[in-house]
Design a protein around this motif. Sequence first.
Motif, PDB file in Angstrom:
ATOM      1  N   THR A  51       0.815  -1.243  -0.221  1.00  0.00           N
ATOM      2  CA  THR A  51       0.108   0.041  -0.044  1.00  0.00           C
ATOM      3  C   THR A  51       0.756   1.250   0.033  1.00  0.00           C
ATOM      4  O   THR A  51       1.866   1.374   0.671  1.00  0.00           O
ATOM      5  N   ARG A  53       1.362   5.449  -0.151  1.00  0.00           N
ATOM      6  CA  ARG A  53       0.620   6.976  -0.066  1.00  0.00           C
ATOM      7  C   ARG A  53       1.676   8.240  -0.346  1.00  0.00           C
ATOM      8  O   ARG A  53       2.955   7.898   0.120  1.00  0.00           O
ATOM      9  N   SER A 196     -16.325   1.677  -6.166  1.00  0.00           N
ATOM     10  CA  SER A 196     -16.014   3.079  -6.065  1.00  0.00           C
ATOM     11  C   SER A 196     -16.470   3.809  -4.518  1.00  0.00           C
ATOM     12  O   SER A 196     -17.687   3.290  -4.331  1.00  0.00           O
ATOM     13  N   GLY A 213     -12.127   6.851  -3.455  1.00  0.00           N
ATOM     14  CA  GLY A 213     -11.225   5.848  -3.898  1.00  0.00           C
ATOM     15  C   GLY A 213     -11.939   4.843  -5.106  1.00  0.00           C
ATOM     16  O   GLY A 213     -13.113   4.718  -4.924  1.00  0.00           O
ATOM     17  N   GLY A 215     -11.197   1.081  -7.292  1.00  0.00           N
ATOM     18  CA  GLY A 215     -10.236  -0.035  -7.683  1.00  0.00           C
ATOM     19  C   GLY A 215     -10.943  -1.086  -8.476  1.00  0.00           C
ATOM     20  O   GLY A 215     -12.181  -1.310  -8.578  1.00  0.00           O
ATOM     21  N   ALA A 228      -6.384  -3.803  -7.392  1.00  0.00           N
ATOM     22  CA  ALA A 228      -5.359  -2.540  -7.474  1.00  0.00           C
ATOM     23  C   ALA A 228      -6.385  -1.592  -7.061  1.00  0.00           C
ATOM     24  O   ALA A 228      -7.565  -1.551  -7.596  1.00  0.00           O
ATOM     25  N   SER A 229      -5.892  -0.682  -6.403  1.00  0.00           N
ATOM     26  CA  SER A 229      -6.832   0.414  -6.070  1.00  0.00           C
ATOM     27  C   SER A 229      -6.018   1.982  -6.017  1.00  0.00           C
ATOM     28  O   SER A 229      -4.747   1.917  -6.119  1.00  0.00           O
ATOM     29  N   VAL A 230      -6.713   2.926  -6.153  1.00  0.00           N
ATOM     30  CA  VAL A 230      -5.981   4.340  -6.307  1.00  0.00           C
ATOM     31  C   VAL A 230      -7.171   5.084  -5.565  1.00  0.00           C
ATOM     32  O   VAL A 230      -8.366   4.976  -5.620  1.00  0.00           O
ATOM     33  N   GLY A 231      -6.631   6.103  -4.858  1.00  0.00           N
ATOM     34  CA  GLY A 231      -7.364   7.237  -4.255  1.00  0.00           C
ATOM     35  C   GLY A 231      -6.865   8.624  -4.069  1.00  0.00           C
ATOM     36  O   GLY A 231      -5.594   8.828  -4.258  1.00  0.00           O
ATOM     37  N   TYR A 241      -2.460  11.365  -2.228  1.00  0.00           N
ATOM     38  CA  TYR A 241      -2.840  10.329  -3.025  1.00  0.00           C
ATOM     39  C   TYR A 241      -2.512   8.985  -2.367  1.00  0.00           C
ATOM     40  O   TYR A 241      -1.494   8.863  -1.681  1.00  0.00           O
ATOM     41  N   SER A 243      -2.628   4.485  -3.072  1.00  0.00           N
ATOM     42  CA  SER A 243      -2.689   3.416  -3.810  1.00  0.00           C
ATOM     43  C   SER A 243      -2.391   2.033  -3.223  1.00  0.00           C
ATOM     44  O   SER A 243      -1.893   1.954  -2.110  1.00  0.00           O
TER      45      SER A 243
END
Length: 251
Positions: A51, A53, A196, A213, A215, A228-231, A241, A243
């Motif tokens: 993870t 940041r 989401s 966020g 993914g 997989a994720s992003v935010g 940010y 992820s």
Amino acid sequence: MTILKTLGLIALTGCSASLFAADFEFDRPGEGLSTGITPVGNVAWEQGLPTARYSKSGEQTVTTLNADMLLRTGLSDGLELRLGWEGPVWSQVKSNGQTNENDGLGDVSIGLKKAIDLDDDKLSLALLAEAVIATGNAGFSNEEDIYSLGSVVSYQYNDLVSTALTMRYEWQDSNWAVAAIPSIGYQITDRWSGYSELIYRKAESIDNEYALGTGLMYVFNDRVQLDASVGVDLDGAERSYFSGLGVSFLF
């Protein structure tokens, strides 16, 4: 006859395990919870790979990586034990042309998650009581234990779309915080799905915090999932940010 019976029992056991696994949901990724409970006799291992940041405020940038993990096991029908660890953590701070790197270990957590039977095919509910124990190294710990109560309610509209609302109430050294996480999940193909979510948090003496966020999840089979994720954080002048990549197994 004995051999045939034995083979039959093995096949039946395999089918039962597949049925249990099919009803199971991993909690990775995202901040929201699922209403799924680990079946009795099974262990779910959810591992961050890692993870990340990133935040930038003025001339300073901070990058953090950690390999968080969560173990879940069923204690009884509808009740699971959860053991978590923030894992090894690495951070880099760049400010005024200088770079400082540090590493350490994060906090551990223990919790109980209980599914509530609503006798509804589409609506499901689960409750979570959890404690984050400040055992991590200096700079990578919450410093004080955090106790929380959470709930999640999920509604399955159809085979393709579901919605959920996770609520979390926290206490840390007599200070409180509340978080609300509405989310939407969508099935893309048989193996691909996504989500989401909006993350809202209000802590005592701190302004409202917001984040978005999203993914994707890829299911190899009933027991293995990649994610997989992003935010992005939406509050304040600071750009921030986050992820993550992860893998989850059901044993």
